[in-house]
Design a protein around this motif. Structure first.
Motif, PDB file in Angstrom:
ATOM      1  N   ILE A  91       2.426   5.552  -6.463  1.00  0.00           N
ATOM      2  CA  ILE A  91       1.920   5.426  -7.836  1.00  0.00           C
ATOM      3  C   ILE A  91       0.754   6.370  -8.082  1.00  0.00           C
ATOM      4  O   ILE A  91       0.705   7.082  -9.100  1.00  0.00           O
ATOM      5  N   LEU A  92      -0.193   6.421  -7.165  1.00  0.00           N
ATOM      6  CA  LEU A  92      -1.368   7.270  -7.366  1.00  0.00           C
ATOM      7  C   LEU A  92      -1.039   8.755  -7.235  1.00  0.00           C
ATOM      8  O   LEU A  92      -1.674   9.598  -7.876  1.00  0.00           O
TER       9      LEU A  92
ATOM     10  N   PHE B  64      -7.002   3.826  -8.746  1.00  0.00           N
ATOM     11  CA  PHE B  64      -6.385   4.508  -9.894  1.00  0.00           C
ATOM     12  C   PHE B  64      -7.442   5.288 -10.669  1.00  0.00           C
ATOM     13  O   PHE B  64      -7.218   6.436 -11.077  1.00  0.00           O
TER      14      PHE B  64
ATOM     15  N   GLN C   5       0.826  -1.213   0.000  1.00  0.00           N
ATOM     16  CA  GLN C   5       0.000   0.000   0.000  1.00  0.00           C
ATOM     17  C   GLN C   5       0.862   1.266   0.000  1.00  0.00           C
ATOM     18  O   GLN C   5       0.429   2.306  -0.510  1.00  0.00           O
TER      19      GLN C   5
ATOM     20  N   HIS D 274      -0.318  -4.027  -6.118  1.00  0.00           N
ATOM     21  CA  HIS D 274      -1.439  -4.251  -5.198  1.00  0.00           C
ATOM     22  C   HIS D 274      -2.718  -4.350  -6.023  1.00  0.00           C
ATOM     23  O   HIS D 274      -3.474  -3.389  -6.146  1.00  0.00           O
TER      24      HIS D 274
ATOM     25  N   TRP E 256      -6.574  -1.458  -7.561  1.00  0.00           N
ATOM     26  CA  TRP E 256      -6.581  -0.760  -8.849  1.00  0.00           C
ATOM     27  C   TRP E 256      -7.772   0.179  -9.020  1.00  0.00           C
ATOM     28  O   TRP E 256      -7.652   1.183  -9.752  1.00  0.00           O
TER      29      TRP E 256
ATOM     30  N   GLU F 287       0.561  -0.604 -10.712  1.00  0.00           N
ATOM     31  CA  GLU F 287      -0.374  -0.749  -9.595  1.00  0.00           C
ATOM     32  C   GLU F 287      -0.984  -2.146  -9.570  1.00  0.00           C
ATOM     33  O   GLU F 287      -1.176  -2.740  -8.510  1.00  0.00           O
TER      34      GLU F 287
ATOM     35  N   THR G  68       1.602   1.918  -3.497  1.00  0.00           N
ATOM     36  CA  THR G  68       0.359   2.383  -4.120  1.00  0.00           C
ATOM     37  C   THR G  68       0.195   3.885  -3.940  1.00  0.00           C
ATOM     38  O   THR G  68      -0.207   4.593  -4.876  1.00  0.00           O
TER      39      THR G  68
END
Length: 482
Positions: A154-155, A195, A148, A188, A192, A184, A151
Protein backbone atom coordinates in the motif's frame (compact mmCIF):
# COMPACT_ATOMS: atom_id res chain seq x y z
CA UNK A 1 24.88 9.09 -44.33
CA UNK A 2 27.29 7.10 -42.17
CA UNK A 3 27.07 3.34 -42.47
CA UNK A 4 27.93 1.05 -39.61
CA UNK A 5 30.48 -1.60 -40.36
CA UNK A 6 29.69 -5.25 -39.76
CA UNK A 7 31.98 -5.24 -36.74
CA UNK A 8 30.15 -2.29 -35.17
CA UNK A 9 26.78 -3.95 -35.70
CA UNK A 10 28.08 -7.15 -34.14
CA UNK A 11 29.34 -5.25 -31.09
CA UNK A 12 26.00 -3.46 -30.76
CA UNK A 13 24.08 -6.75 -31.00
CA UNK A 14 26.33 -8.31 -28.35
CA UNK A 15 25.76 -5.26 -26.15
CA UNK A 16 21.99 -5.51 -26.52
CA UNK A 17 22.12 -9.23 -25.75
CA UNK A 18 24.19 -8.58 -22.64
CA UNK A 19 21.72 -5.92 -21.48
CA UNK A 20 18.80 -8.35 -21.93
CA UNK A 21 20.62 -11.09 -20.04
CA UNK A 22 21.39 -8.67 -17.20
CA UNK A 23 17.75 -7.58 -16.96
CA UNK A 24 16.52 -11.18 -17.14
CA UNK A 25 18.99 -12.27 -14.45
CA UNK A 26 17.78 -9.67 -11.95
CA UNK A 27 14.14 -10.34 -12.85
CA UNK A 28 14.92 -14.02 -12.23
CA UNK A 29 16.42 -13.19 -8.84
CA UNK A 30 13.26 -11.30 -7.93
CA UNK A 31 11.20 -14.29 -9.10
CA UNK A 32 13.24 -16.56 -6.84
CA UNK A 33 12.57 -14.20 -3.95
CA UNK A 34 8.83 -14.28 -4.67
CA UNK A 35 8.76 -18.10 -4.82
CA UNK A 36 10.83 -18.34 -1.63
CA UNK A 37 8.49 -16.01 0.26
CA UNK A 38 5.44 -17.97 -0.89
CA UNK A 39 6.99 -21.40 -0.37
CA UNK A 40 8.04 -20.84 3.23
CA UNK A 41 4.75 -19.22 4.30
CA UNK A 42 2.96 -20.79 7.26
CA UNK A 43 0.38 -19.72 9.82
CA UNK A 44 1.87 -17.78 12.72
CA UNK A 45 0.48 -17.29 16.21
CA UNK A 46 -1.02 -13.93 15.27
CA UNK A 47 -2.85 -15.51 12.33
CA UNK A 48 -4.84 -17.73 14.66
CA UNK A 49 -6.30 -14.93 16.74
CA UNK A 50 -7.14 -13.12 13.49
CA UNK A 51 -9.02 -16.21 12.32
CA UNK A 52 -10.80 -16.43 15.67
CA UNK A 53 -11.67 -12.71 15.49
CA UNK A 54 -13.39 -12.93 12.13
CA UNK A 55 -15.21 -16.13 13.03
CA UNK A 56 -16.66 -14.25 16.00
CA UNK A 57 -17.58 -11.25 13.85
CA UNK A 58 -19.43 -13.46 11.35
CA UNK A 59 -21.38 -15.11 14.16
CA UNK A 60 -22.00 -12.12 16.46
CA UNK A 61 -21.02 -8.85 14.76
CA UNK A 62 -18.20 -6.48 15.74
CA UNK A 63 -17.55 -6.78 19.50
CA UNK A 64 -16.78 -3.94 21.91
CA UNK A 65 -15.58 -6.18 24.75
CA UNK A 66 -12.88 -8.82 24.30
CA UNK A 67 -14.64 -12.08 23.35
CA UNK A 68 -11.60 -14.35 23.19
CA UNK A 69 -9.61 -14.22 26.45
CA UNK A 70 -10.76 -15.24 29.94
CA UNK A 71 -10.91 -11.63 31.13
CA UNK A 72 -14.38 -10.12 31.32
CA UNK A 73 -15.28 -6.59 30.31
CA UNK A 74 -12.03 -5.62 28.59
CA UNK A 75 -12.67 -2.74 26.21
CA UNK A 76 -11.89 -4.04 22.76
CA UNK A 77 -11.92 -3.36 19.02
CA UNK A 78 -11.07 -5.63 16.08
CA UNK A 79 -8.02 -3.89 14.70
CA UNK A 80 -6.80 -5.17 11.29
CA UNK A 81 -10.42 -6.13 10.54
CA UNK A 82 -9.85 -6.19 6.78
CA UNK A 83 -6.81 -8.47 7.21
CA UNK A 84 -8.85 -10.75 9.49
CA UNK A 85 -11.61 -11.03 6.87
CA UNK A 86 -9.21 -11.74 3.99
CA UNK A 87 -7.20 -14.30 5.99
CA UNK A 88 -10.30 -16.12 7.21
CA UNK A 89 -12.04 -16.43 3.85
CA UNK A 90 -8.84 -17.36 1.98
CA UNK A 91 -7.92 -20.01 4.54
CA UNK A 92 -11.43 -21.44 4.70
CA UNK A 93 -11.78 -21.63 0.92
CA UNK A 94 -8.25 -22.49 -0.27
CA UNK A 95 -6.24 -23.58 2.79
CA UNK A 96 -2.56 -22.89 3.30
CA UNK A 97 -1.77 -23.12 -0.42
CA UNK A 98 -4.29 -20.39 -1.15
CA UNK A 99 -2.55 -18.21 1.42
CA UNK A 100 0.83 -18.99 -0.11
CA UNK A 101 -0.39 -18.07 -3.58
CA UNK A 102 -1.84 -14.82 -2.22
CA UNK A 103 1.43 -13.95 -0.49
CA UNK A 104 3.35 -14.66 -3.69
CA UNK A 105 1.04 -12.33 -5.65
CA UNK A 106 1.46 -9.55 -3.06
CA UNK A 107 5.28 -9.83 -3.15
CA UNK A 108 5.19 -9.89 -6.97
CA UNK A 109 3.10 -6.71 -6.93
CA UNK A 110 5.63 -5.09 -4.57
CA UNK A 111 8.45 -5.95 -6.97
CA UNK A 112 6.53 -4.60 -9.97
CA UNK A 113 5.73 -1.34 -8.18
CA UNK A 114 9.33 -0.97 -6.96
CA UNK A 115 10.55 -1.38 -10.54
CA UNK A 116 8.11 1.24 -11.84
CA UNK A 117 9.02 3.61 -9.00
CA UNK A 118 12.76 3.22 -9.66
CA UNK A 119 12.26 3.66 -13.42
CA UNK A 120 10.10 6.75 -12.89
CA UNK A 121 12.57 8.43 -10.53
CA UNK A 122 15.84 7.41 -12.23
CA UNK A 123 14.93 7.05 -15.91
CA UNK A 124 17.32 4.08 -16.11
CA UNK A 125 15.38 0.86 -16.62
CA UNK A 126 18.39 -1.40 -16.36
CA UNK A 127 19.47 -0.01 -13.00
CA UNK A 128 15.81 0.02 -11.93
CA UNK A 129 15.43 -3.72 -12.56
CA UNK A 130 18.51 -4.46 -10.45
CA UNK A 131 17.45 -2.06 -7.67
CA UNK A 132 13.90 -3.47 -7.54
CA UNK A 133 15.26 -7.03 -7.34
CA UNK A 134 17.63 -6.14 -4.48
CA UNK A 135 14.89 -4.24 -2.61
CA UNK A 136 12.58 -7.26 -2.95
CA UNK A 137 15.26 -9.67 -1.73
CA UNK A 138 15.98 -7.43 1.29
CA UNK A 139 12.31 -7.63 2.19
CA UNK A 140 12.17 -11.44 2.29
CA UNK A 141 12.87 -11.44 5.99
CA UNK A 142 9.65 -9.48 6.55
CA UNK A 143 7.39 -10.83 3.78
CA UNK A 144 5.29 -13.20 5.86
CA UNK A 145 1.60 -14.04 6.20
CA UNK A 146 1.11 -10.87 8.18
CA UNK A 147 -0.65 -7.54 7.54
CA UNK A 148 2.68 -5.67 7.43
CA UNK A 149 3.42 -7.25 4.01
CA UNK A 150 0.28 -5.67 2.55
CA UNK A 151 1.22 -2.40 4.27
CA UNK A 152 4.46 -2.40 2.26
CA UNK A 153 2.42 -2.80 -0.94
CA UNK A 154 0.00 0.00 0.00
CA UNK A 155 2.71 2.50 0.93
CA UNK A 156 4.75 1.66 -2.18
CA UNK A 157 1.65 2.37 -4.28
CA UNK A 158 1.24 5.67 -2.41
CA UNK A 159 4.86 6.59 -3.11
CA UNK A 160 4.41 5.82 -6.81
CA UNK A 161 1.23 7.96 -7.04
CA UNK A 162 3.03 10.88 -5.38
CA UNK A 163 5.97 10.59 -7.74
CA UNK A 164 3.64 10.49 -10.71
CA UNK A 165 2.14 13.79 -9.58
CA UNK A 166 5.53 15.41 -8.97
CA UNK A 167 7.00 14.19 -12.28
CA UNK A 168 3.99 14.39 -14.57
CA UNK A 169 1.42 16.51 -12.73
CA UNK A 170 -1.14 13.66 -12.70
CA UNK A 171 -3.78 14.81 -10.23
CA UNK A 172 -5.83 11.68 -10.93
CA UNK A 173 -3.20 9.62 -9.14
CA UNK A 174 -3.79 11.66 -5.97
CA UNK A 175 -7.44 10.57 -5.97
CA UNK A 176 -6.21 7.07 -5.12
CA UNK A 177 -4.62 8.24 -1.85
CA UNK A 178 -7.83 8.30 0.29
CA UNK A 179 -8.62 4.75 -0.90
CA UNK A 180 -5.09 3.62 -0.02
CA UNK A 181 -5.38 5.27 3.42
CA UNK A 182 -8.70 3.52 4.05
CA UNK A 183 -7.19 0.20 3.01
CA UNK A 184 -4.21 0.71 5.31
CA UNK A 185 -6.55 1.47 8.21
CA UNK A 186 -8.37 -1.81 7.65
CA UNK A 187 -5.25 -3.86 6.96
CA UNK A 188 -3.00 -2.63 9.80
CA UNK A 189 -4.57 0.23 11.74
CA UNK A 190 -1.62 0.81 14.03
CA UNK A 191 0.68 1.61 11.11
CA UNK A 192 -1.39 4.39 9.50
CA UNK A 193 1.16 7.08 10.60
CA UNK A 194 3.53 5.51 8.05
CA UNK A 195 1.12 6.66 5.33
CA UNK A 196 1.67 10.28 6.32
CA UNK A 197 5.38 9.73 6.87
CA UNK A 198 5.49 9.06 3.12
CA UNK A 199 3.34 12.10 2.29
CA UNK A 200 5.05 14.76 4.44
CA UNK A 201 8.31 14.99 2.41
CA UNK A 202 6.25 15.82 -0.68
CA UNK A 203 4.45 18.61 1.17
CA UNK A 204 7.76 19.95 2.48
CA UNK A 205 9.68 19.63 -0.80
CA UNK A 206 11.38 22.70 -2.26
CA UNK A 207 13.79 23.82 -4.94
CA UNK A 208 16.70 26.28 -4.77
CA UNK A 209 17.69 28.83 -7.39
CA UNK A 210 20.24 31.60 -6.98
CA UNK A 211 20.36 31.09 -3.24
CA UNK A 212 16.56 31.31 -2.83
CA UNK A 213 14.19 28.57 -1.72
CA UNK A 214 10.92 27.99 -3.54
CA UNK A 215 8.24 25.83 -1.92
CA UNK A 216 5.73 25.88 -4.81
CA UNK A 217 2.71 26.28 -2.56
CA UNK A 218 0.26 26.34 -5.45
CA UNK A 219 1.47 23.02 -6.74
CA UNK A 220 1.13 21.47 -3.30
CA UNK A 221 -2.54 22.39 -2.79
CA UNK A 222 -3.75 19.16 -4.46
CA UNK A 223 -1.31 17.22 -2.25
CA UNK A 224 -2.65 18.91 0.88
CA UNK A 225 -6.23 18.24 -0.23
CA UNK A 226 -5.47 14.57 -0.86
CA UNK A 227 -3.79 14.38 2.55
CA UNK A 228 -6.87 15.81 4.31
CA UNK A 229 -9.18 13.42 2.48
CA UNK A 230 -6.86 10.54 3.37
CA UNK A 231 -6.94 11.47 7.05
CA UNK A 232 -10.73 11.64 6.92
CA UNK A 233 -10.84 8.20 5.28
CA UNK A 234 -9.14 6.72 8.36
CA UNK A 235 -12.32 7.28 10.38
CA UNK A 236 -14.41 5.12 8.00
CA UNK A 237 -13.95 1.95 10.05
CA UNK A 238 -16.18 -0.08 12.40
CA UNK A 239 -14.88 1.74 15.50
CA UNK A 240 -14.36 5.27 14.19
CA UNK A 241 -12.04 7.56 16.14
CA UNK A 242 -11.27 4.85 18.71
CA UNK A 243 -9.33 2.83 16.12
CA UNK A 244 -7.61 5.90 14.65
CA UNK A 245 -6.12 6.90 18.00
CA UNK A 246 -5.64 3.31 19.20
CA UNK A 247 -1.94 3.44 18.36
CA UNK A 248 -1.29 6.20 20.90
CA UNK A 249 -2.67 4.00 23.69
CA UNK A 250 -1.08 0.74 22.62
CA UNK A 251 2.61 1.47 21.98
CA UNK A 252 5.54 2.53 24.10
CA UNK A 253 5.05 0.01 26.92
CA UNK A 254 8.41 -1.03 28.40
CA UNK A 255 7.40 -4.68 28.97
CA UNK A 256 6.22 -5.05 25.37
CA UNK A 257 9.45 -3.56 24.05
CA UNK A 258 11.48 -5.97 26.17
CA UNK A 259 9.56 -9.21 25.57
CA UNK A 260 8.45 -8.90 21.93
CA UNK A 261 11.48 -9.36 19.70
CA UNK A 262 10.23 -7.32 16.74
CA UNK A 263 9.75 -4.32 19.05
CA UNK A 264 13.32 -4.54 20.39
CA UNK A 265 15.50 -1.54 19.56
CA UNK A 266 17.52 -1.81 16.37
CA UNK A 267 21.21 -2.68 16.78
CA UNK A 268 24.31 -2.56 14.62
CA UNK A 269 24.32 -6.36 14.59
CA UNK A 270 21.46 -6.32 12.11
CA UNK A 271 22.68 -6.55 8.52
CA UNK A 272 19.78 -4.47 7.24
CA UNK A 273 20.77 -1.72 9.63
CA UNK A 274 24.33 -1.70 8.33
CA UNK A 275 23.12 -1.66 4.73
CA UNK A 276 20.72 1.15 5.53
CA UNK A 277 23.45 3.18 7.18
CA UNK A 278 25.62 2.69 4.10
CA UNK A 279 22.81 3.86 1.82
CA UNK A 280 22.27 7.03 3.86
CA UNK A 281 26.00 7.71 3.82
CA UNK A 282 26.15 7.28 0.05
CA UNK A 283 23.17 9.57 -0.43
CA UNK A 284 24.68 12.32 1.71
CA UNK A 285 28.27 12.03 0.52
CA UNK A 286 28.08 11.32 -3.20
CA UNK A 287 24.58 12.47 -4.05
CA UNK A 288 26.04 15.75 -5.27
CA UNK A 289 22.60 17.35 -5.56
CA UNK A 290 21.37 14.61 -7.85
CA UNK A 291 18.34 14.04 -5.67
CA UNK A 292 15.53 16.47 -4.84
CA UNK A 293 15.18 17.36 -1.14
CA UNK A 294 12.11 15.13 -0.68
CA UNK A 295 14.24 12.04 -1.26
CA UNK A 296 16.60 13.05 1.53
CA UNK A 297 13.58 13.65 3.76
CA UNK A 298 12.21 10.18 2.96
CA UNK A 299 15.59 8.64 3.78
CA UNK A 300 15.94 10.61 7.01
CA UNK A 301 12.35 9.98 8.12
CA UNK A 302 12.41 6.23 7.64
CA UNK A 303 15.97 6.03 8.98
CA UNK A 304 14.73 7.57 12.25
CA UNK A 305 11.65 5.32 12.11
CA UNK A 306 13.96 2.29 11.80
CA UNK A 307 15.68 3.35 15.03
CA UNK A 308 12.52 2.77 17.04
CA UNK A 309 12.18 -1.02 16.52
CA UNK A 310 13.74 -3.88 14.57
CA UNK A 311 10.59 -4.49 12.53
CA UNK A 312 10.70 -0.92 11.22
CA UNK A 313 13.93 -1.63 9.33
CA UNK A 314 11.74 -3.04 6.58
CA UNK A 315 10.24 0.41 5.95
CA UNK A 316 13.67 1.95 5.49
CA UNK A 317 14.86 -0.69 3.01
CA UNK A 318 11.58 -0.72 1.09
CA UNK A 319 10.93 3.03 0.87
CA UNK A 320 14.48 4.34 0.87
CA UNK A 321 15.84 1.76 -1.56
CA UNK A 322 14.64 3.51 -4.72
CA UNK A 323 17.10 6.35 -4.06
CA UNK A 324 19.93 3.94 -4.94
CA UNK A 325 18.55 3.81 -8.50
CA UNK A 326 18.47 7.62 -8.56
CA UNK A 327 22.07 7.87 -7.41
CA UNK A 328 23.20 5.35 -10.02
CA UNK A 329 21.01 6.58 -12.87
CA UNK A 330 23.98 7.62 -15.01
CA UNK A 331 25.60 4.20 -14.72
CA UNK A 332 25.22 1.22 -17.03
CA UNK A 333 25.01 -2.21 -15.49
CA UNK A 334 26.16 -5.16 -17.54
CA UNK A 335 27.09 -8.61 -16.32
CA UNK A 336 30.30 -9.86 -17.89
CA UNK A 337 29.18 -13.49 -17.77
CA UNK A 338 25.87 -15.10 -18.65
CA UNK A 339 24.50 -16.10 -15.24
CA UNK A 340 21.04 -17.17 -16.39
CA UNK A 341 21.90 -20.91 -16.20
CA UNK A 342 22.73 -20.38 -12.50
CA UNK A 343 19.19 -19.29 -11.63
CA UNK A 344 17.79 -22.84 -11.09
CA UNK A 345 20.68 -23.57 -8.70
CA UNK A 346 20.06 -20.32 -6.85
CA UNK A 347 16.34 -21.15 -6.65
CA UNK A 348 17.03 -24.60 -5.18
CA UNK A 349 19.46 -23.14 -2.64
CA UNK A 350 17.04 -20.35 -1.68
CA UNK A 351 14.15 -22.75 -1.14
CA UNK A 352 16.30 -25.14 0.92
CA UNK A 353 17.81 -22.40 3.07
CA UNK A 354 14.44 -20.69 3.47
CA UNK A 355 12.78 -23.90 4.62
CA UNK A 356 15.58 -24.76 7.04
CA UNK A 357 15.66 -21.23 8.47
CA UNK A 358 11.93 -21.36 9.30
CA UNK A 359 11.94 -25.01 10.41
CA UNK A 360 12.78 -24.20 14.03
CA UNK A 361 9.98 -21.63 14.32
CA UNK A 362 7.49 -23.96 12.66
CA UNK A 363 8.49 -26.84 14.94
CA UNK A 364 8.03 -24.69 18.03
CA UNK A 365 4.62 -23.51 16.86
CA UNK A 366 3.51 -27.03 16.02
CA UNK A 367 4.63 -28.28 19.44
CA UNK A 368 2.41 -25.69 21.09
CA UNK A 369 -0.48 -26.51 18.75
CA UNK A 370 -0.18 -30.24 19.35
CA UNK A 371 -0.74 -29.97 23.09
CA UNK A 372 -3.76 -27.72 22.54
CA UNK A 373 -5.18 -30.21 20.03
CA UNK A 374 -4.83 -33.02 22.58
CA UNK A 375 -6.38 -30.87 25.31
CA UNK A 376 -9.31 -30.00 23.02
CA UNK A 377 -10.23 -33.68 22.96
CA UNK A 378 -10.11 -33.93 26.76
CA UNK A 379 -11.66 -30.63 27.85
CA UNK A 380 -14.85 -28.76 27.10
CA UNK A 381 -14.74 -25.89 24.63
CA UNK A 382 -14.51 -22.55 26.40
CA UNK A 383 -12.47 -23.90 29.32
CA UNK A 384 -10.35 -21.27 31.09
CA UNK A 385 -6.69 -22.10 30.63
CA UNK A 386 -3.31 -20.62 31.34
CA UNK A 387 -1.28 -20.47 28.13
CA UNK A 388 1.75 -18.39 27.29
CA UNK A 389 1.89 -15.41 24.93
CA UNK A 390 2.78 -17.59 21.91
CA UNK A 391 0.28 -20.40 22.54
CA UNK A 392 -2.80 -18.44 23.57
CA UNK A 393 -3.79 -17.43 20.04
CA UNK A 394 -4.07 -21.02 18.82
CA UNK A 395 -5.97 -21.93 21.99
CA UNK A 396 -8.53 -19.25 21.10
CA UNK A 397 -8.79 -20.63 17.59
CA UNK A 398 -9.63 -24.03 19.11
CA UNK A 399 -12.33 -22.50 21.32
CA UNK A 400 -10.54 -22.01 24.65
CA UNK A 401 -10.41 -18.78 26.65
CA UNK A 402 -6.76 -18.34 27.66
CA UNK A 403 -5.10 -16.00 30.11
CA UNK A 404 -3.12 -14.17 27.41
CA UNK A 405 -2.40 -14.35 23.68
CA UNK A 406 -0.40 -12.58 20.96
CA UNK A 407 -2.54 -9.42 21.06
CA UNK A 408 -0.19 -7.78 23.55
CA UNK A 409 -1.80 -4.34 23.50
CA UNK A 410 -5.24 -5.77 24.44
CA UNK A 411 -3.75 -6.68 27.82
CA UNK A 412 -2.57 -3.15 28.62
CA UNK A 413 -4.72 -1.16 31.05
CA UNK A 414 -4.38 1.91 28.81
CA UNK A 415 -6.32 -0.04 26.15
CA UNK A 416 -8.68 -2.37 28.02
CA UNK A 417 -9.51 0.05 30.83
CA UNK A 418 -9.47 -2.69 33.49
CA UNK A 419 -6.11 -4.30 34.29
CA UNK A 420 -2.48 -4.43 33.18
CA UNK A 421 -2.35 -8.15 32.46
CA UNK A 422 0.71 -7.91 30.23
CA UNK A 423 2.77 -6.41 33.06
CA UNK A 424 1.61 -9.24 35.33
CA UNK A 425 2.64 -11.79 32.68
CA UNK A 426 6.05 -10.09 32.33
CA UNK A 427 6.58 -10.31 36.09
CA UNK A 428 5.62 -14.00 36.09
CA UNK A 429 8.00 -14.71 33.20
CA UNK A 430 10.90 -12.94 34.89
CA UNK A 431 10.29 -14.52 38.30
CA UNK A 432 9.40 -11.22 39.99
CA UNK A 433 5.93 -12.65 40.68
CA UNK A 434 5.84 -15.94 42.66
CA UNK A 435 3.89 -18.53 40.70
CA UNK A 436 1.65 -19.55 43.65
CA UNK A 437 0.71 -15.91 44.26
CA UNK A 438 -0.18 -15.68 40.58
CA UNK A 439 -2.25 -18.88 40.55
CA UNK A 440 -4.16 -17.80 43.67
CA UNK A 441 -5.56 -14.87 41.67
CA UNK A 442 -7.24 -17.03 39.02
CA UNK A 443 -9.37 -20.14 38.76
CA UNK A 444 -7.69 -21.95 35.87
CA UNK A 445 -9.15 -25.21 34.60
CA UNK A 446 -5.85 -26.17 32.98
CA UNK A 447 -2.29 -24.84 32.79
CA UNK A 448 -0.50 -25.35 29.47
CA UNK A 449 3.24 -24.81 29.90
CA UNK A 450 6.10 -25.16 27.43
CA UNK A 451 9.28 -26.37 29.15
CA UNK A 452 11.52 -24.59 26.64
CA UNK A 453 9.75 -21.23 26.94
CA UNK A 454 8.87 -21.24 30.65
CA UNK A 455 11.27 -23.68 32.35
CA UNK A 456 10.94 -22.16 35.84
CA UNK A 457 7.14 -22.40 35.87
CA UNK A 458 7.21 -25.86 34.28
CA UNK A 459 9.56 -27.36 36.89
CA UNK A 460 7.79 -25.58 39.76
CA UNK A 461 4.46 -27.17 38.79
CA UNK A 462 6.16 -30.51 38.15
CA UNK A 463 7.41 -30.62 41.74
CA UNK A 464 4.37 -29.01 43.36
CA UNK A 465 2.30 -31.68 45.14
CA UNK A 466 -0.93 -29.75 44.60
CA UNK A 467 -0.73 -30.19 40.83
CA UNK A 468 -0.73 -33.27 38.68
CA UNK A 469 0.48 -33.83 35.15
CA UNK A 470 -2.53 -34.53 32.92
CA UNK A 471 -1.01 -34.59 29.40
CA UNK A 472 2.57 -34.46 28.18
CA UNK A 473 3.76 -33.93 24.61
CA UNK A 474 7.37 -32.82 24.78
CA UNK A 475 8.25 -30.10 25.40
CA UNK A 476 4.71 -29.13 26.49
CA UNK A 477 2.55 -30.36 29.33
CA UNK A 478 -0.88 -29.74 30.81
CA UNK A 479 -1.19 -29.46 34.60
CA UNK A 480 -4.36 -29.44 36.71
CA UNK A 481 -4.99 -28.78 40.39
CA UNK A 482 -5.78 -31.89 42.48
Amino acid sequence: MIRRTGGEEMIQNISRGSDRRTALFFAGLAGIGILTAAGRAYLLGDDYFMLAHWRWVLENGFPHADPLSMHEGFRFSVEKWLSCAALYHLYESAGIWGLRLSLGLVVAAIFALQYRLCALTSGNRQISMAAAAVITLLGLRFFLLRPQTVTILILTAELYCLEQYMKMGRVRGLLRLPLLAWLEMGVHSTLWPGFFLVLLPYLADFSAENGKLFFHIRRKLPLAGAGLLSFGALFLNPYGAWSVFYIFRSYGDADMTRLISELNPTTFHDYDWLLGTLLVTLALCIGNRKMPPRYYMILAGFFLFALTAQRNIMFFTQFGGFTAAVLLRDRRLRLRWNLLPALPVILAGALLSGCSASEKDVRQLRENEQIIDVLAEEAESGAVIYADFNTGSYAEYRGFRPYIDGRAEVFLKSVNGRADIFHEYAQLSSGELYYRDFLDRYDFDYLVVNENLEPALYHALEHDGDFRLLIRREPCAVFVLY
